[in-house]
Write an enzyme that holds these catalytic residues in place. Sequence first.
Site, PDB file in Angstrom:
ATOM      1  N   SER A  24       0.832  -1.214   0.000  1.00 39.75           N
ATOM      2  CA  SER A  24       0.000   0.000   0.000  1.00 39.75           C
ATOM      3  C   SER A  24       0.863   1.260   0.000  1.00 39.75           C
ATOM      4  O   SER A  24       0.351   2.363   0.129  1.00 39.75           O
ATOM      5  CB  SER A  24      -0.915   0.024   1.235  1.00 39.75           C
ATOM      6  OG  SER A  24      -0.158  -0.061   2.428  1.00 39.75           O
ATOM      7  N   THR A 156     -38.348  29.351  -8.396  1.00 36.84           N
ATOM      8  CA  THR A 156     -38.718  28.023  -7.898  1.00 36.84           C
ATOM      9  C   THR A 156     -39.051  27.242  -9.161  1.00 36.84           C
ATOM     10  O   THR A 156     -39.565  27.820 -10.133  1.00 36.84           O
ATOM     11  CB  THR A 156     -39.941  28.064  -6.942  1.00 36.84           C
ATOM     12  OG1 THR A 156     -41.072  28.532  -7.671  1.00 36.84           O
ATOM     13  CG2 THR A 156     -39.698  28.981  -5.750  1.00 36.84           C
ATOM     14  N   HIS A 157     -38.730  25.961  -9.159  1.00 30.94           N
ATOM     15  CA  HIS A 157     -38.891  25.113 -10.364  1.00 30.94           C
ATOM     16  C   HIS A 157     -38.126  25.683 -11.561  1.00 30.94           C
ATOM     17  O   HIS A 157     -38.491  25.424 -12.709  1.00 30.94           O
ATOM     18  CB  HIS A 157     -40.367  24.960 -10.747  1.00 30.94           C
ATOM     19  CG  HIS A 157     -41.255  24.589  -9.603  1.00 30.94           C
ATOM     20  ND1 HIS A 157     -41.569  23.287  -9.286  1.00 30.94           N
ATOM     21  CD2 HIS A 157     -41.867  25.361  -8.655  1.00 30.94           C
ATOM     22  CE1 HIS A 157     -42.360  23.272  -8.218  1.00 30.94           C
ATOM     23  NE2 HIS A 157     -42.536  24.521  -7.813  1.00 30.94           N
ATOM     24  N   SER A 278     -12.594  26.157 -26.542  1.00 30.85           N
ATOM     25  CA  SER A 278     -12.920  24.942 -27.273  1.00 30.85           C
ATOM     26  C   SER A 278     -11.878  24.730 -28.363  1.00 30.85           C
ATOM     27  O   SER A 278     -11.351  25.689 -28.918  1.00 30.85           O
ATOM     28  CB  SER A 278     -14.301  25.100 -27.910  1.00 30.85           C
ATOM     29  OG  SER A 278     -14.429  24.262 -29.036  1.00 30.85           O
ATOM     30  N   LYS A 284     -16.041  29.998 -27.918  1.00 30.55           N
ATOM     31  CA  LYS A 284     -16.433  29.412 -26.637  1.00 30.55           C
ATOM     32  C   LYS A 284     -15.587  29.859 -25.458  1.00 30.55           C
ATOM     33  O   LYS A 284     -14.387  30.082 -25.572  1.00 30.55           O
ATOM     34  CB  LYS A 284     -16.355  27.869 -26.707  1.00 30.55           C
ATOM     35  CG  LYS A 284     -17.389  27.231 -27.588  1.00 30.55           C
ATOM     36  CD  LYS A 284     -18.812  27.293 -27.045  1.00 30.55           C
ATOM     37  CE  LYS A 284     -19.050  26.372 -25.892  1.00 30.55           C
ATOM     38  NZ  LYS A 284     -19.168  24.972 -26.227  1.00 30.55           N
ATOM     39  N   GLU A 291     -17.882  22.975 -13.743  1.00 33.74           N
ATOM     40  CA  GLU A 291     -18.355  21.663 -14.196  1.00 33.74           C
ATOM     41  C   GLU A 291     -17.581  20.540 -13.518  1.00 33.74           C
ATOM     42  O   GLU A 291     -18.138  19.515 -13.116  1.00 33.74           O
ATOM     43  CB  GLU A 291     -18.207  21.543 -15.715  1.00 33.74           C
ATOM     44  CG  GLU A 291     -19.149  22.460 -16.479  1.00 33.74           C
ATOM     45  CD  GLU A 291     -18.793  22.508 -17.962  1.00 33.74           C
ATOM     46  OE1 GLU A 291     -18.918  21.489 -18.644  1.00 33.74           O
ATOM     47  OE2 GLU A 291     -18.361  23.581 -18.432  1.00 33.74           O
TER      48      GLU A 291
HETATM   49  N1  ARG Z   1      -0.896  -1.174   5.402  1.00 34.95           N
HETATM   50  C1  ARG Z   1      -1.786  -1.607   6.427  1.00 34.95           C
HETATM   51  C2  ARG Z   1      -3.092  -0.811   6.362  1.00 34.95           C
HETATM   52  O1  ARG Z   1      -3.080   0.238   5.805  1.00 34.95           O
HETATM   53  C3  ARG Z   1      -1.202  -1.431   7.780  1.00 34.95           C
HETATM   54  C4  ARG Z   1      -1.716  -2.344   8.819  1.00 34.95           C
HETATM   55  C5  ARG Z   1      -1.291  -3.726   8.528  1.00 34.95           C
HETATM   56  N2  ARG Z   1      -1.599  -4.613   9.564  1.00 34.95           N
HETATM   57  C6  ARG Z   1      -1.536  -5.910   9.400  1.00 34.95           C
HETATM   58  N3  ARG Z   1      -1.843  -6.658  10.403  1.00 34.95           N
HETATM   59  N4  ARG Z   1      -1.207  -6.451   8.255  1.00 34.95           N
HETATM   60  O2  ARG Z   1      -4.116  -1.203   6.859  1.00 34.95           O
END
Ligand code: ARG
Length: 457
Positions: A24, A156-157, A278, A284, A291
């Site tokens: 992660s 309104t509307h 554009s 434009k 948006e």
């Molecule tokens: N990268 C993990 C998370 O964001 C950290 C915690 C991981 N804990 C574990 N027991 N594997 O949740």
Amino acid sequence: MSKALWGGRFKESMSEQVADFNQSIEVDARLFYQDIKGSIAHVTMLEKTYIITSDEANQIINGLQDIIEDYEAGNVTFKKELEDIHLNIEKLLIEKIGPVGGKMHTARSRNDQVATDMHLYAKEMTEAIITSIKALQHVIIDLSKQYHTVIMPGYTHLQRAQPILFSHHIMTYFWMLERDKARFSEGLKRINISPLGSGALAGTTFPIDQQYTASLLEFDDVYANSIDAVSDRDYVLDIMHNINLLMMHLSRFSEEIILWCSEEFKFVTLSDAYTTGSSIMPQKKNPDMAELIRGKSGTVAGNYMGLLMTIKGLPLAYNKDLQEDKKGFFDSIDTALQSVQIFTGMIDTMEVNAAHLTDITQNDFSNATELADYLVTLGLPFRDAHEITGQLVLYAIDNNILLKDIPLGHYQTVNKDITNDIYTKLNPEHAVNRRINDNGTSTKSVMKQIAKAEKCM
Ligand code: ARG
């Protein structure tokens, strides 16, 4: 592949694909500062409670501070095979100060560690969002003051309803934002609580001092239950919900701006700096920022729903599913901050076409309620006044004129008591300034409203 920090009981290592799926770091690297802050508090506590020596604590804390320097000098590269920010920093520390770095994780688990990081981050970002909302509210107040007496059609509307002050209209958004601010502030009390020391789920056998780490990290309290502490993500959902409402408000305002800057409305002109051209149509000038903000309000709603669905079936306590709490959360935070800031600049530089606004309310039927109210003052029941006014509107439409163009003689065929002062009553300025109730659209009432708003800032 190098051996994982948790690799003791493993004979085989992960394939690259599995390691890549598991990691992660690409997402949680942004918790770098929070992770080190949490570790320094933890290690300070380990020293105070004699779980580690002062010398060990100093080595670890100095090492962590050096890592910050290395990071800021651009000399740190995180490794995917080290999974996440927590293990990357721990590995960097051990490389820097040797095996004593391994003492940092005494009486701690990544489960309470990541929860601590997320609480710290959530708190900082909540405060940043509140600050950005305030800046937007200031601009709304300024705009309201600048165009204070400009009259526009109220709808309104999406049909013209009654004339109102432009300032009255946009101050509506001030109060929406005021509620947003209140929701974010209120959420702080659930964010501002420390999970640190809860360990993997059950607490720890070491004589730690959780109140002490909580106070070092400026949390108000410690979770009462260690299992709740490591598995709670309510505060993340809370923030994402608050972001949804905030973005929904910006989206409604954006929608109005998109309409208002069209050729059909021409109520406002956006600055070139907040619009795009554009690639094919040279004439434009598109309101892309408004948006995008309207569009992104949908994306953050999806982020919220995604995390809610991820968590709803999870047994206690920590499950790896919880690693999925970050991507959408970070995206929602970034979106909220950018959107509020860009929206602020967009309306701060926008021009309000005051003359046009005033002109159009002179030329429509949004004064019909005035006529009905006038007939009521002559003694008619409102229902009858409504019916008669409706017939007069129809008469005007059929004759291609406005209510102010109907001759007095014709008015008097409807009700003989009608006098010349009907024409004053039909004047939009008159219509606006007679609405002097506390929250009404008169100049006086809106002045009071703005003063009340200023007190909230
Ligand atoms: N990268 C993990 C998370 O964001 C950290 C915690 C991981 N804990 C574990 N027991 N594997 O949740």
